[in-house]
Motif scaffolding. Sequence first.
Motif, PDB file in Angstrom:
ATOM      1  N   ILE A  25       0.834  -1.203   0.000  1.00 42.45           N
ATOM      2  CA  ILE A  25       0.000   0.000   0.000  1.00 42.45           C
ATOM      3  C   ILE A  25       0.875   1.262   0.000  1.00 42.45           C
ATOM      4  N   ILE A  26       1.947   1.261   0.780  1.00 37.91           N
ATOM      5  CA  ILE A  26       2.842   2.426   0.820  1.00 37.91           C
ATOM      6  C   ILE A  26       3.487   2.657  -0.545  1.00 37.91           C
ATOM      7  N   TYR A  27       3.972   1.591  -1.169  1.00 36.00           N
ATOM      8  CA  TYR A  27       4.586   1.740  -2.491  1.00 36.00           C
ATOM      9  C   TYR A  27       3.552   2.166  -3.540  1.00 36.00           C
ATOM     10  N   ALA A  28       2.339   1.653  -3.447  1.00 33.99           N
ATOM     11  CA  ALA A  28       1.295   2.084  -4.390  1.00 33.99           C
ATOM     12  C   ALA A  28       1.022   3.575  -4.225  1.00 33.99           C
ATOM     13  N   PHE A  29       0.980   4.037  -2.985  1.00 34.84           N
ATOM     14  CA  PHE A  29       0.792   5.462  -2.737  1.00 34.84           C
ATOM     15  C   PHE A  29       1.965   6.269  -3.298  1.00 34.84           C
ATOM     16  N   LEU A  30       3.186   5.772  -3.105  1.00 37.77           N
ATOM     17  CA  LEU A  30       4.363   6.463  -3.635  1.00 37.77           C
ATOM     18  C   LEU A  30       4.337   6.540  -5.162  1.00 37.77           C
ATOM     19  N   ILE A  31       3.989   5.444  -5.805  1.00 37.13           N
ATOM     20  CA  ILE A  31       3.919   5.441  -7.269  1.00 37.13           C
ATOM     21  C   ILE A  31       2.853   6.413  -7.750  1.00 37.13           C
ATOM     22  N   ILE A 101      11.064  -6.949  -5.307  1.00 38.89           N
ATOM     23  CA  ILE A 101      10.435  -6.797  -6.623  1.00 38.89           C
ATOM     24  C   ILE A 101       8.967  -7.192  -6.554  1.00 38.89           C
ATOM     25  N   LEU A 102       8.642  -8.213  -5.778  1.00 39.70           N
ATOM     26  CA  LEU A 102       7.249  -8.627  -5.620  1.00 39.70           C
ATOM     27  C   LEU A 102       6.405  -7.506  -5.014  1.00 39.70           C
ATOM     28  N   VAL A 103       6.950  -6.814  -4.025  1.00 40.08           N
ATOM     29  CA  VAL A 103       6.243  -5.683  -3.424  1.00 40.08           C
ATOM     30  C   VAL A 103       6.016  -4.591  -4.467  1.00 40.08           C
ATOM     31  N   PHE A 104       7.053  -4.286  -5.242  1.00 45.92           N
ATOM     32  CA  PHE A 104       6.941  -3.221  -6.239  1.00 45.92           C
ATOM     33  C   PHE A 104       5.945  -3.587  -7.341  1.00 45.92           C
ATOM     34  N   VAL A 111      -1.874   0.237  -8.662  1.00 39.47           N
ATOM     35  CA  VAL A 111      -1.983   1.602  -9.204  1.00 39.47           C
ATOM     36  C   VAL A 111      -2.629   1.581 -10.579  1.00 39.47           C
ATOM     37  N   LEU A 112      -2.214   0.658 -11.442  1.00 37.65           N
ATOM     38  CA  LEU A 112      -2.835   0.561 -12.767  1.00 37.65           C
ATOM     39  C   LEU A 112      -4.319   0.239 -12.670  1.00 37.65           C
ATOM     40  N   GLU A 113      -4.653  -0.647 -11.771  1.00 37.93           N
ATOM     41  CA  GLU A 113      -6.058  -1.017 -11.592  1.00 37.93           C
ATOM     42  C   GLU A 113      -6.888   0.181 -11.125  1.00 37.93           C
ATOM     43  N   VAL A 114      -6.358   0.943 -10.185  1.00 34.95           N
ATOM     44  CA  VAL A 114      -7.075   2.136  -9.706  1.00 34.95           C
ATOM     45  C   VAL A 114      -7.224   3.160 -10.829  1.00 34.95           C
ATOM     46  N   ILE A 115      -6.163   3.351 -11.628  1.00 35.39           N
ATOM     47  CA  ILE A 115      -6.248   4.298 -12.745  1.00 35.39           C
ATOM     48  C   ILE A 115      -7.336   3.859 -13.724  1.00 35.39           C
ATOM     49  N   PHE A 116      -7.370   2.578 -14.061  1.00 39.06           N
ATOM     50  CA  PHE A 116      -8.404   2.093 -14.978  1.00 39.06           C
ATOM     51  C   PHE A 116      -9.805   2.314 -14.416  1.00 39.06           C
ATOM     52  N   HIS A 117      -9.983   2.075 -13.121  1.00 40.33           N
ATOM     53  CA  HIS A 117     -11.303   2.261 -12.522  1.00 40.33           C
ATOM     54  C   HIS A 117     -11.686   3.734 -12.456  1.00 40.33           C
ATOM     55  N   VAL A 118     -10.743   4.602 -12.150  1.00 43.70           N
ATOM     56  CA  VAL A 118     -11.049   6.037 -12.117  1.00 43.70           C
ATOM     57  C   VAL A 118     -11.428   6.531 -13.500  1.00 43.70           C
ATOM     58  N   VAL A 119     -10.719   6.078 -14.518  1.00 43.38           N
ATOM     59  CA  VAL A 119     -11.051   6.470 -15.888  1.00 43.38           C
ATOM     60  C   VAL A 119     -12.442   5.955 -16.267  1.00 43.38           C
ATOM     61  N   ALA A 120     -12.746   4.718 -15.894  1.00 40.57           N
ATOM     62  CA  ALA A 120     -14.053   4.155 -16.224  1.00 40.57           C
ATOM     63  C   ALA A 120     -15.184   4.902 -15.521  1.00 40.57           C
ATOM     64  N   VAL A 137      -7.661  12.993 -15.193  1.00 40.43           N
ATOM     65  CA  VAL A 137      -7.392  11.760 -14.452  1.00 40.43           C
ATOM     66  C   VAL A 137      -6.434  10.811 -15.165  1.00 40.43           C
ATOM     67  N   ILE A 138      -6.225  10.985 -16.444  1.00 45.95           N
ATOM     68  CA  ILE A 138      -5.319  10.098 -17.164  1.00 45.95           C
ATOM     69  C   ILE A 138      -3.884  10.558 -16.934  1.00 45.95           C
ATOM     70  N   ILE A 139      -3.042   9.613 -16.565  1.00 47.15           N
ATOM     71  CA  ILE A 139      -1.619   9.905 -16.394  1.00 47.15           C
ATOM     72  C   ILE A 139      -0.933   9.546 -17.704  1.00 47.15           C
ATOM     73  N   ASN A 140      -0.133  10.445 -18.169  1.00 45.43           N
ATOM     74  CA  ASN A 140       0.606  10.249 -19.404  1.00 45.43           C
ATOM     75  C   ASN A 140       1.455   8.975 -19.283  1.00 45.43           C
ATOM     76  N   PRO A 141       1.398   8.071 -20.278  1.00 48.66           N
ATOM     77  CA  PRO A 141       2.188   6.836 -20.190  1.00 48.66           C
ATOM     78  C   PRO A 141       3.693   7.080 -20.066  1.00 48.66           C
ATOM     79  N   VAL A 142       4.197   8.135 -20.685  1.00 46.65           N
ATOM     80  CA  VAL A 142       5.619   8.452 -20.561  1.00 46.65           C
ATOM     81  C   VAL A 142       5.952   8.789 -19.111  1.00 46.65           C
TER      82      VAL A 142
END
Length: 178
Positions: A25-31, A101-104, A111-120, A137-142
């Motif tokens: 959760i902390i790393y997801a928040f950081l990302i 790496i598993l944590v990351f 984070v990707l899942e939350v972005i997809f849900h927010v966009v939807a 709400v869309i984050i630039n892929p770059v």
Amino acid sequence: MKFRIFWKTFTMARRSGKRFLVFVIIYAFLIATTAYFMQQAWLNPNTLFTWFTVLVVISAVILSSLYGFLISNYRKREIATLRTIGWDAGSIRLLFLSELILVFVSSFIIVLEVIFHVVAVTYWANPTSPPVALESVIINPVILIITVAIIIGCQIPGMLLGYWKILKIRPMEAMRKA
């Protein structure tokens, strides 16, 4: 042989339970915050968002070092057991790095899942003009790729600190304390 080490990482992370979940959760928040502040700094250069981005990156270095330190302290008995049954330093290093790496990766997937849900949800709430509604709400892929590179780069001090502590563990000392 190496697949067994990855499987061992999954079982050890599952056993650690709360610590693993908290750091995911902390790393997801950081990302998410790094990507957001970088997006804002990209759109409006020379603003306060640039300083917040630097602050988030510094906190990522500190948290990854803390997580590496915690893993090495909590895994002393397990590492000592693995060393006494004949695991070499390379296999133990792979076990340790696999957990980081598993944590990351778990955090990035969240984070990707939350972005997809927010966009939807945003598109569902305002279907008449999707580009305008989704622009905020869309984050630039770059920027997302740069964020991933930054957070992975911030993992290096934590990996080095944790691995250095793991190498210092002597099997007999750890078994006596356990």
